[in-house]
Design a protein around this motif. Structure first.
Motif, mmCIF file in Angstrom:
data_model
loop_
_atom_site.group_PDB
_atom_site.id
_atom_site.type_symbol
_atom_site.label_atom_id
_atom_site.label_comp_id
_atom_site.label_asym_id
_atom_site.label_seq_id
_atom_site.Cartn_x
_atom_site.Cartn_y
_atom_site.Cartn_z
ATOM 1 N N LEU A 172 0.889 -1.203 0.061
ATOM 2 C CA LEU A 172 -0.014 -0.045 -0.099
ATOM 3 C C LEU A 172 0.854 1.072 -0.038
ATOM 4 O O LEU A 172 0.533 2.058 -0.962
ATOM 5 C CB LEU A 172 -0.989 -0.043 1.183
ATOM 6 N N GLU A 173 1.995 1.343 0.995
ATOM 7 C CA GLU A 173 2.584 2.351 1.035
ATOM 8 C C GLU A 173 3.635 2.765 -0.358
ATOM 9 O O GLU A 173 3.697 3.835 -0.789
ATOM 10 C CB GLU A 173 3.794 2.344 2.127
ATOM 11 N N LEU A 210 1.039 4.101 -2.931
ATOM 12 C CA LEU A 210 0.856 5.526 -2.794
ATOM 13 C C LEU A 210 2.037 6.426 -3.124
ATOM 14 O O LEU A 210 1.760 7.458 -3.632
ATOM 15 C CB LEU A 210 0.483 5.640 -1.188
ATOM 16 N N LYS A 211 3.261 6.061 -2.798
ATOM 17 C CA LYS A 211 4.453 6.751 -3.263
ATOM 18 C C LYS A 211 4.450 6.923 -4.748
ATOM 19 O O LYS A 211 4.584 7.960 -5.214
ATOM 20 C CB LYS A 211 5.640 6.095 -2.847
ATOM 21 N N GLU A 212 4.109 5.811 -5.405
ATOM 22 C CA GLU A 212 4.147 5.807 -6.877
ATOM 23 C C GLU A 212 3.039 6.496 -7.521
ATOM 24 O O GLU A 212 3.197 7.513 -8.395
ATOM 25 C CB GLU A 212 3.997 4.294 -7.349
ATOM 26 N N ARG A 254 2.632 7.191 8.799
ATOM 27 C CA ARG A 254 1.693 6.792 7.781
ATOM 28 C C ARG A 254 0.308 6.883 8.036
ATOM 29 O O ARG A 254 -0.630 7.169 7.337
ATOM 30 C CB ARG A 254 2.085 5.481 6.964
ATOM 31 N N GLN A 255 -0.088 6.224 9.478
ATOM 32 C CA GLN A 255 -1.252 5.933 9.698
ATOM 33 C C GLN A 255 -2.035 7.564 9.959
ATOM 34 O O GLN A 255 -3.389 7.743 10.033
ATOM 35 C CB GLN A 255 -1.318 5.193 10.866
ATOM 36 N N ARG A 256 -1.252 8.378 10.104
ATOM 37 C CA ARG A 256 -1.826 9.805 10.246
ATOM 38 C C ARG A 256 -1.878 10.542 9.071
ATOM 39 O O ARG A 256 -2.392 11.862 8.832
ATOM 40 C CB ARG A 256 -1.181 10.612 11.470
ATOM 41 N N MET A 257 -1.194 9.924 7.897
ATOM 42 C CA MET A 257 -1.171 11.009 6.573
ATOM 43 C C MET A 257 -2.724 11.121 5.840
ATOM 44 O O MET A 257 -3.440 9.987 5.937
ATOM 45 C CB MET A 257 -0.156 10.028 5.584
ATOM 46 N N SER A 258 -2.683 11.965 5.233
ATOM 47 C CA SER A 258 -3.891 12.185 4.130
ATOM 48 C C SER A 258 -3.387 12.514 3.053
ATOM 49 O O SER A 258 -2.370 13.043 2.607
ATOM 50 C CB SER A 258 -4.743 13.441 4.919
#
Length: 122
Positions: free
Chosen positions: A54-55, A58-60, A92-96
Protein backbone atom coordinates in the motif's frame (compact mmCIF):
# COMPACT_ATOMS: atom_id res chain seq x y z
CA UNK A 1 -15.42 18.17 -32.42
CA UNK A 2 -14.81 16.16 -29.26
CA UNK A 3 -16.08 17.94 -26.13
CA UNK A 4 -13.24 19.02 -23.85
CA UNK A 5 -14.48 16.99 -20.87
CA UNK A 6 -14.56 13.82 -22.99
CA UNK A 7 -11.01 14.35 -24.22
CA UNK A 8 -9.75 15.07 -20.68
CA UNK A 9 -11.52 11.95 -19.43
CA UNK A 10 -9.87 9.95 -22.22
CA UNK A 11 -6.42 11.19 -21.19
CA UNK A 12 -7.14 10.30 -17.57
CA UNK A 13 -8.35 6.81 -18.51
CA UNK A 14 -5.16 6.29 -20.53
CA UNK A 15 -3.05 7.31 -17.52
CA UNK A 16 -4.97 4.92 -15.27
CA UNK A 17 -4.58 2.08 -17.79
CA UNK A 18 -0.80 2.61 -17.74
CA UNK A 19 -0.62 2.02 -13.98
CA UNK A 20 0.21 -1.38 -12.52
CA UNK A 21 -2.80 -3.51 -11.56
CA UNK A 22 -1.99 -2.94 -7.86
CA UNK A 23 -1.86 0.84 -8.29
CA UNK A 24 -5.11 0.78 -10.26
CA UNK A 25 -6.81 -1.15 -7.46
CA UNK A 26 -5.50 1.25 -4.79
CA UNK A 27 -6.56 4.26 -6.87
CA UNK A 28 -10.05 2.86 -7.43
CA UNK A 29 -10.42 2.09 -3.73
CA UNK A 30 -9.28 5.60 -2.81
CA UNK A 31 -11.78 7.12 -5.25
CA UNK A 32 -14.64 5.67 -3.19
CA UNK A 33 -13.42 7.66 -0.19
CA UNK A 34 -13.67 10.97 -2.04
CA UNK A 35 -11.21 13.58 -3.23
CA UNK A 36 -9.38 13.59 0.13
CA UNK A 37 -8.71 10.38 2.04
CA UNK A 38 -6.76 9.15 5.02
CA UNK A 39 -4.22 6.35 4.92
CA UNK A 40 -5.96 4.50 7.76
CA UNK A 41 -9.31 4.56 5.99
CA UNK A 42 -7.81 3.34 2.72
CA UNK A 43 -6.01 0.58 4.58
CA UNK A 44 -9.28 -0.44 6.25
CA UNK A 45 -11.12 -0.88 2.94
CA UNK A 46 -8.20 -2.79 1.37
CA UNK A 47 -7.51 -5.40 4.10
CA UNK A 48 -5.95 -7.92 1.70
CA UNK A 49 -3.15 -5.57 0.69
CA UNK A 50 0.04 -5.67 2.73
CA UNK A 51 1.08 -2.39 4.33
CA UNK A 52 4.36 -2.28 2.38
CA UNK A 53 2.48 -2.73 -0.91
CA UNK A 54 0.00 0.00 0.00
CA UNK A 55 2.77 2.43 0.92
CA UNK A 56 4.68 1.64 -2.29
CA UNK A 57 1.55 2.18 -4.39
CA UNK A 58 0.79 5.50 -2.71
CA UNK A 59 4.36 6.72 -3.27
CA UNK A 60 4.12 5.76 -6.95
CA UNK A 61 0.74 7.51 -7.32
CA UNK A 62 2.21 10.64 -5.71
CA UNK A 63 5.21 10.44 -8.08
CA UNK A 64 2.79 10.11 -11.02
CA UNK A 65 1.03 13.27 -9.78
CA UNK A 66 -2.31 11.52 -9.57
CA UNK A 67 -2.56 11.99 -5.82
CA UNK A 68 -0.60 14.19 -3.45
CA UNK A 69 -0.07 14.60 0.26
CA UNK A 70 -2.56 16.97 1.80
CA UNK A 71 -1.17 20.39 2.61
CA UNK A 72 -0.67 19.70 6.31
CA UNK A 73 1.28 16.52 5.55
CA UNK A 74 3.56 17.97 2.86
CA UNK A 75 5.63 19.76 5.48
CA UNK A 76 6.02 16.56 7.46
CA UNK A 77 7.10 14.59 4.38
CA UNK A 78 9.57 17.30 3.30
CA UNK A 79 11.03 17.40 6.80
CA UNK A 80 11.60 13.65 6.93
CA UNK A 81 13.01 13.52 3.39
CA UNK A 82 15.74 15.93 4.44
CA UNK A 83 16.72 13.86 7.48
CA UNK A 84 19.40 11.22 7.22
CA UNK A 85 17.81 8.60 9.46
CA UNK A 86 15.25 6.45 7.71
CA UNK A 87 13.87 5.35 11.06
CA UNK A 88 12.35 8.82 11.49
CA UNK A 89 9.61 8.50 8.93
CA UNK A 90 6.29 10.31 9.15
CA UNK A 91 3.54 8.24 10.71
CA UNK A 92 1.71 6.80 7.68
CA UNK A 93 -1.41 6.08 9.72
CA UNK A 94 -1.85 9.81 10.21
CA UNK A 95 -1.20 10.78 6.58
CA UNK A 96 -3.87 12.24 4.35
CA UNK A 97 -3.84 12.29 0.58
CA UNK A 98 -5.94 13.96 -2.07
CA UNK A 99 -6.46 13.49 -5.76
CA UNK A 100 -4.59 16.26 -7.56
CA UNK A 101 -7.79 17.25 -9.33
CA UNK A 102 -11.44 16.43 -8.75
CA UNK A 103 -11.85 15.07 -12.29
CA UNK A 104 -9.18 12.42 -11.53
CA UNK A 105 -11.21 11.19 -8.56
CA UNK A 106 -14.52 11.39 -10.43
CA UNK A 107 -13.20 9.56 -13.48
CA UNK A 108 -11.58 6.84 -11.37
CA UNK A 109 -14.79 6.38 -9.39
CA UNK A 110 -16.75 6.30 -12.63
CA UNK A 111 -14.90 3.25 -13.94
CA UNK A 112 -15.89 1.12 -10.96
CA UNK A 113 -18.76 -1.23 -11.67
CA UNK A 114 -21.75 -1.17 -9.32
CA UNK A 115 -20.65 -4.34 -7.50
CA UNK A 116 -17.17 -2.91 -6.82
CA UNK A 117 -18.68 0.31 -5.47
CA UNK A 118 -21.07 -1.59 -3.23
CA UNK A 119 -18.30 -3.76 -1.75
CA UNK A 120 -15.98 -0.80 -1.14
CA UNK A 121 -18.77 1.29 0.41
CA UNK A 122 -19.60 -1.47 2.94
Amino acid sequence: AVPIKDSVTGVILTRIDQLSPMNQMILKSASVLGRKFHYETLQAITPNIREASLEKALKELVAAKIIDYCQEDRLSVAFYRNRRHDSNQPNRQRMSYSFTHSILQETTYGILCADQRRVLHE
